[in-house]
Design an enzyme around this catalytic site. Structure first.
Site, PDB file in Angstrom:
ATOM      1  N   THR A 115       0.843  -1.198   0.000  1.00  0.00           N
ATOM      2  CA  THR A 115       0.000   0.000   0.000  1.00  0.00           C
ATOM      3  C   THR A 115       0.876   1.244   0.000  1.00  0.00           C
ATOM      4  O   THR A 115       1.643   1.474   0.935  1.00  0.00           O
ATOM      5  CB  THR A 115      -0.922   0.008   1.233  1.00  0.00           C
ATOM      6  OG1 THR A 115      -1.752  -1.152   1.189  1.00  0.00           O
ATOM      7  CG2 THR A 115      -1.811   1.248   1.247  1.00  0.00           C
ATOM      8  N   LYS A 123      -7.160   1.561  -3.513  1.00  0.00           N
ATOM      9  CA  LYS A 123      -6.789   1.112  -2.168  1.00  0.00           C
ATOM     10  C   LYS A 123      -6.989   2.222  -1.145  1.00  0.00           C
ATOM     11  O   LYS A 123      -7.449   1.981  -0.019  1.00  0.00           O
ATOM     12  CB  LYS A 123      -5.329   0.640  -2.176  1.00  0.00           C
ATOM     13  CG  LYS A 123      -4.766   0.247  -0.819  1.00  0.00           C
ATOM     14  CD  LYS A 123      -5.405  -1.009  -0.259  1.00  0.00           C
ATOM     15  CE  LYS A 123      -4.652  -1.462   0.995  1.00  0.00           C
ATOM     16  NZ  LYS A 123      -5.167  -2.719   1.540  1.00  0.00           N
ATOM     17  N   LYS A 148      -0.629   4.846   8.769  1.00  0.00           N
ATOM     18  CA  LYS A 148       0.170   5.183   7.579  1.00  0.00           C
ATOM     19  C   LYS A 148      -0.741   5.379   6.362  1.00  0.00           C
ATOM     20  O   LYS A 148      -0.593   6.346   5.605  1.00  0.00           O
ATOM     21  CB  LYS A 148       1.173   4.056   7.298  1.00  0.00           C
ATOM     22  CG  LYS A 148       1.857   4.106   5.941  1.00  0.00           C
ATOM     23  CD  LYS A 148       2.703   2.875   5.697  1.00  0.00           C
ATOM     24  CE  LYS A 148       1.919   1.600   5.508  1.00  0.00           C
ATOM     25  NZ  LYS A 148       1.332   1.444   4.159  1.00  0.00           N
TER      26      LYS A 148
END
Length: 294
Positions: free
Chosen positions: A97, A172, A240
């Site tokens: 990611t 995502k 994150k």
């Protein structure tokens, strides 16, 4: 003849994903900075590389499943990095990611090295990775994504083509924004109910019996009941990812008021030492805030 697959990153997701590729009959070579994490795959029949360069020299297709840009940069660059090996003409699939901007930069760098880049993060956490039921959010050259679908479907139940490189990462970001909001919403509602004297069991019974029921909430049921949060998707990774979401939202002019709110809550959770727990441990922050107000 099936391609030789080099898999870099043996974390919570990488181990089961590479194991499923191995089970499907591919030759697999794995690499991880901490060698001990490669041992389960070696025992299952995978070869183990001593450097990312060795992966590039051997594999037809290289897959990265790492924690983020810094880890990716470390395996791509340097004397023992992927780009120091025989990577030209091969395919690199990044399933980590990262932000869409980083994916677009990767695409430019790899094109210059004659490496085909596929940006293919996944929707799903540890259990779907083990079961091979991830959703693969693939972007890059459409014909190459189609060609590699059999490989991708070893790890997931569905491949969604999202467009040119960077669009998989954007998808995502969208998924994880919703995921973070939904998880905080469940935790806030459960904490509210507990403060009103309701039992966790009865609340989950109501939530999971009606239109609010979903795979995520079912997956977190035992965590809510036990108030214990073993990592399926570590909280530090959600933090994150929400940071990437907010950066991407700013670049594209998207309003994300709930995103900003949950970012602060997950950051508080990190400050409470909950980084390595599942991201559902944000519930502990809400409980702490409630106790302070009480």
């Amino acid at each position: 003849m099936k391609q030789k697959i080099g898999f870099i990153g043996m974390g919570i997701m990488g181990q089961p994903m590479s194991r499923n590729i191995l089970k499907a009959g591919y030759d697999v070579m794995v690499y991880n900075r901490t060698v001990e994490k490669t041992h389960p795959l070696k025992e299952a029949g995978a070869a183990v590389a001593s450097t990312p360069k060795e992966i590039a020299d051997w594999a037809d297709v290289m897959i990265l499943m790492l924690t983020g840009p810094e880890a990716i940069d470390a395996v791509l660059n340097g004397e023992t990095g992927v780009l120091a090996g025989k990577a030209s003409g091969k395919v690199l699939i990044n399933m980590s990611t990262v932000s869409p901007a980083y994916s677009r930069a990767m695409d430019r760098i790899l094109k210059a090295e004659s490496v085909v880049f596929i940006d293919a993060p996944v929707s799903g956490s540890k259990k779907p990775a083990e079961e091979g039921t991830l959703i693969i959010l693939a972007s890059g050259p459409e014909e190459k994504v189609t060609e590699l679908e059999p490989l991708l479907l070893c790890m997931g139940k569905k491949v969604v083509y999202c467009g040119e490189a960077g669009k998989g990462s954007a998808m995502k970001m969208m998924v994880n924004l919703l995921l973070g909001i939904m998880m905080e919403g469940l935790c806030e509602a459960i904490n509210f109910g507990q403060k009103c004297g309701l039992t966790v069991d009865s609340m989950l019974d109501v939530i999971l019996s009606g239109p609010l029921s979903c795979g995520l909430y079912n997956l977190k049921t035992e965590m809510m009941k036990q108030d214990e949060f073993p990592p399926q998707f570590p909280l530090k990774h959600m933090l994150k990812d929400i940071r990437f979401v907010l950066q991407t939202a700013d670049e594209n002019g998207a309003a994300t008021p709930a995103g900003h709110t949950i970012f602060q809550l997950y950051r508080q959770a990190q400050g409470h030492g909950l980084s390595d727990m599942d991201f559902a441990a944000v519930k502990k922050v809400l409980k702490s805030m409630s106790d302070e107000e009480g």
